[in-house]
Design a protein around this motif. Structure first.
Motif, short mmCIF file in Angstrom:
data_model
loop_
_atom_site.label_atom_id
_atom_site.label_comp_id
_atom_site.label_asym_id
_atom_site.label_seq_id
_atom_site.Cartn_x
_atom_site.Cartn_y
_atom_site.Cartn_z
N UNK A 46 0.83 -1.20 0.00
CA UNK A 46 0.00 0.00 0.00
C UNK A 46 0.87 1.26 0.00
N UNK A 47 0.24 2.39 -0.26
CA UNK A 47 0.90 3.68 -0.17
C UNK A 47 1.55 4.16 -1.45
N UNK A 48 1.48 3.37 -2.53
CA UNK A 48 2.15 3.77 -3.77
C UNK A 48 1.28 4.71 -4.61
N UNK A 49 -0.03 4.67 -4.44
CA UNK A 49 -0.92 5.45 -5.29
C UNK A 49 -0.68 6.95 -5.14
N UNK A 50 -0.26 7.39 -3.94
CA UNK A 50 -0.11 8.82 -3.69
C UNK A 50 1.28 9.34 -4.03
N UNK A 51 2.23 8.45 -4.27
CA UNK A 51 3.61 8.89 -4.47
C UNK A 51 3.72 9.83 -5.66
N UNK A 52 3.00 9.53 -6.73
CA UNK A 52 3.07 10.37 -7.91
C UNK A 52 2.65 11.80 -7.66
N UNK A 53 1.77 12.01 -6.68
CA UNK A 53 1.30 13.37 -6.37
C UNK A 53 2.38 14.23 -5.72
N UNK A 54 3.43 13.58 -5.22
CA UNK A 54 4.48 14.33 -4.53
C UNK A 54 5.51 14.92 -5.50
N UNK A 55 5.52 14.44 -6.73
CA UNK A 55 6.59 14.82 -7.66
C UNK A 55 6.56 16.31 -7.98
N UNK A 56 5.42 16.81 -8.41
CA UNK A 56 5.33 18.21 -8.83
C UNK A 56 5.71 19.18 -7.71
N UNK A 57 5.22 19.02 -6.48
CA UNK A 57 5.63 19.93 -5.41
C UNK A 57 7.13 19.89 -5.12
N UNK A 58 7.75 18.70 -5.22
CA UNK A 58 9.19 18.61 -4.98
C UNK A 58 9.95 19.34 -6.08
N UNK A 59 9.52 19.18 -7.32
CA UNK A 59 10.15 19.89 -8.44
C UNK A 59 10.02 21.40 -8.24
N UNK A 60 8.84 21.86 -7.85
CA UNK A 60 8.62 23.28 -7.62
C UNK A 60 9.53 23.80 -6.51
N UNK A 61 9.72 22.98 -5.48
CA UNK A 61 10.62 23.35 -4.38
C UNK A 61 12.05 23.51 -4.91
N UNK A 62 12.47 22.60 -5.77
CA UNK A 62 13.81 22.68 -6.33
C UNK A 62 14.02 23.91 -7.19
N UNK A 63 13.00 24.26 -7.98
CA UNK A 63 13.10 25.42 -8.86
C UNK A 63 13.19 26.73 -8.07
N UNK A 64 12.73 26.72 -6.83
CA UNK A 64 12.86 27.90 -5.98
C UNK A 64 14.31 28.13 -5.55
N UNK A 65 15.14 27.07 -5.62
CA UNK A 65 16.50 27.14 -5.08
C UNK A 65 17.57 27.39 -6.13
#
Length: 316
Positions: free
Chosen positions: A296-315
């Motif tokens: 379990x728990x894999x269905x939501x992992x894909x939703x985390x990608x975009x926010x992490x990318x956006x966090x990186x682009x801030x840096x």
């Protein structure tokens, strides 16, 4: 007769460890960490208890699960300022249990919620690791520090290209920004490669052991710091890290004071950490969409990608 856990022939293991003088009687074993990472078992003969670690079942790339590498770095760090389990035996003969394995000390502890004091303690351990001169502990040839950052950027780009299944806004932009402005590294250090609360054992508020050294090498230590800070911000990526996490700026300042390292380009390293974790999460999402994940728990992992990318682009 005790049943064999997956990946461990207890009769053959008992015979081998008896010859090595580690155990005396029949063994019991419990698989405590499984999956795609190295398999970890608590093994005992009724008197002594050890931990046995071997590659995952059906692994393909031996270099990705190098038992000798983990064993060597932990053995080298014995009696330094970095708490690691004591190591007792490395077996490279795959005939014994079906794969190379090693035996180490059983350290009692767990992963409690993160507190400010514990977070600062983890930073102290990281600074202690990075203060060790690799040659002083026999690890002068443990990696290739030259070009380390460039290889990291290229490696995670290859991983991304191998697991593309959808458009991820900004991820290629993040890669391009990282690739065109790689900072000059300071003095190389022993790098853990995945330093986080979930890869430690904690007891009584103290770090008792740092585990999971399979990605360790010689390289730029700020990659460890940036990844640790990011795990603190995205607690769902680090099992057990939920709790009261101090601001990244506070922990970075603590590390800078403890290590004496120049943190003026830390934003780039955080961007690299974001790229790495985004690629890992996208790979998990790709396998999930293909029906190749178990549990379990894999269905939501894909939703985390975009926010992490956006966090990186801030840096960067």
């Amino acid at each position: 007769m005790n049943p064999d856990p997956p990946g461990l022939d207890l009769a053959r293991l008992a015979e081998h460890l008896r010859r090595e003088g580690l155990t005396r009687g029949p063994l019991t074993a419990e698989l405590i960490v499984g999956g795609k990472s190295n398999l970890t078992y608590v093994v005992g003969d009724g008197e002594d208890t050890y931990v046995v670690r071997r590659p995952p079942l059906g692994h393909v790339l031996a270099t990705a699960h190098d038992m000798g590498r983990e064993y060597r770095v932990m053995s080298a760090l014995q009696d330094t300022g970095v708490p690691v389990p004591r190591t007792y035996h490395l077996c490279r003969d795959a005939e014994v249990v079906g794969a190379p394995f090693y035996v180490m000390e059983y350290v009692r502890g767990g992963q409690p919620p993160l507190t400010p004091a514990l977070a600062h303690g983890l930073v102290d351990v990281l600074a202690a690791l990075h203060s060790i001169t690799p040659e002083s502990v026999g690890l002068g040839d443990f990696g290739r520090p030259e070009g380390f950052l460039e290889r990291q950027v290229a490696r995670w780009k290859r991983q991304l290209d191998a697991s593309r299944s959808r458009e991820v806004p900004g991820i290629d932009d993040l890669y391009e920004r990282l690739a065109r402005d790689v900072p000059a590294s300071g003095p190389p250090a022993i790098v853990h490669g995945d330093f986080k609360l979930g890869n430690t054992l904690i007891a009584d508020g103290e770090v008792r052991a740092v585990l999971d050294w399979e990605m360790s090498t010689l390289g730029d230590p700020l990659t460890d710091l940036a990844l640790f800070l990011l795990y603190g911000e995205v607690a769902s990526l680090d099992r057990g890290s939920a709790g009261e996490v101090p601001p990244s700026s506070e922990l970075a300042a603590h590390y800078g004071e403890a290590s004496g390292r120049d943190l003026s380009r830390l934003g780039w390293y955080v961007g690299l950490a974001c790229f790495k974790l985004a690629v890992i999460a996208e790979g998990i999402h790709f396998r999930y969409t293909k029906g190749l994940t178990v549990g379990e728990g894999f269905a939501e992992v894909g939703d985390q990608v975009a926010p992490i990318v956006a966090r990186g682009l801030m840096e960067v």
